[in-house]
Write a protein that holds these residues in place. Structure first.
Motif, mmCIF file in Angstrom:
data_model
loop_
_atom_site.group_PDB
_atom_site.id
_atom_site.type_symbol
_atom_site.label_atom_id
_atom_site.label_comp_id
_atom_site.label_asym_id
_atom_site.label_seq_id
_atom_site.Cartn_x
_atom_site.Cartn_y
_atom_site.Cartn_z
ATOM 1 N N ALA A 40 63.432 70.725 96.607
ATOM 2 C CA ALA A 40 62.832 69.589 95.911
ATOM 3 C C ALA A 40 61.631 70.055 95.097
ATOM 4 N N PRO A 41 61.507 69.589 93.855
ATOM 5 C CA PRO A 41 60.333 69.958 93.068
ATOM 6 C C PRO A 41 59.088 69.254 93.602
ATOM 7 N N ILE A 42 57.941 69.855 93.363
ATOM 8 C CA ILE A 42 56.684 69.273 93.798
ATOM 9 C C ILE A 42 56.336 68.136 92.845
ATOM 10 N N PRO A 43 56.044 66.927 93.377
ATOM 11 C CA PRO A 43 55.718 65.810 92.489
ATOM 12 C C PRO A 43 54.394 66.055 91.770
ATOM 13 N N ALA A 44 54.296 65.517 90.574
ATOM 14 C CA ALA A 44 53.080 65.680 89.783
ATOM 15 C C ALA A 44 51.943 64.912 90.448
ATOM 16 N N MET A 45 50.802 65.559 90.570
ATOM 17 C CA MET A 45 49.647 64.932 91.198
ATOM 18 C C MET A 45 48.898 64.108 90.150
ATOM 19 N N THR A 46 48.428 62.956 90.570
ATOM 20 C CA THR A 46 47.612 62.136 89.699
ATOM 21 C C THR A 46 46.155 62.390 90.034
ATOM 22 N N GLU A 47 45.288 62.049 89.138
ATOM 23 C CA GLU A 47 43.868 62.230 89.369
ATOM 24 C C GLU A 47 43.429 61.324 90.515
ATOM 25 N N PRO A 48 42.620 61.831 91.437
ATOM 26 C CA PRO A 48 42.120 60.971 92.516
ATOM 27 C C PRO A 48 41.149 59.940 91.965
#
Length: 100
Positions: A40-48
């Motif tokens: 599974a690809p790593i999901p894109a992180m959003t800014e905290p």
């Protein structure tokens, strides 16, 4: 004498190979790619979200802190949500102390 040359050649080859590995590693497998065997690809992180957001949304900040304590949420949002709660509670206590 021949054994000494062989040891020297082997050590030089190992050092050159190690150095080449460090130099070529970013080219062979860039840091953004997943490791071999991961399907599974790593999901894109959003800014905290920042402390200012959580100051305006204290209920959500409390919910995030609870989830951080159980381990359901991790990262910078845990710290920023807790900071917003501590600041809000501090202002509330100060207001009570001052008689407001």
């Amino acid at each position: 004498m021949t054994q000494g040359k062989t040891v020297t050649i082997v050590l030089v080859a190992l050092i050159v190979g190690l150095g080449a590995g460090f130099v070529l590693r970013p080219i062979i497998l860039p840091a953004g790619q997943a490791a071999a065997g991961v399907s599974a690809p790593i999901p894109a992180m959003t800014e905290p979200r920042g402390t200012q957001y959580f100051r305006a949304q204290l209920d959500e900040a409390r919910d995030i802190v609870e989830k951080c304590q159980t381990g359901a949420v991790r990262g910078e949002e845990c710290a920023t949500a807790e900071t917003a709660i501590v600041e809000a509670e501090g202002k509330e206590r100060f207001g009570k102390f001052m008689g407001n």
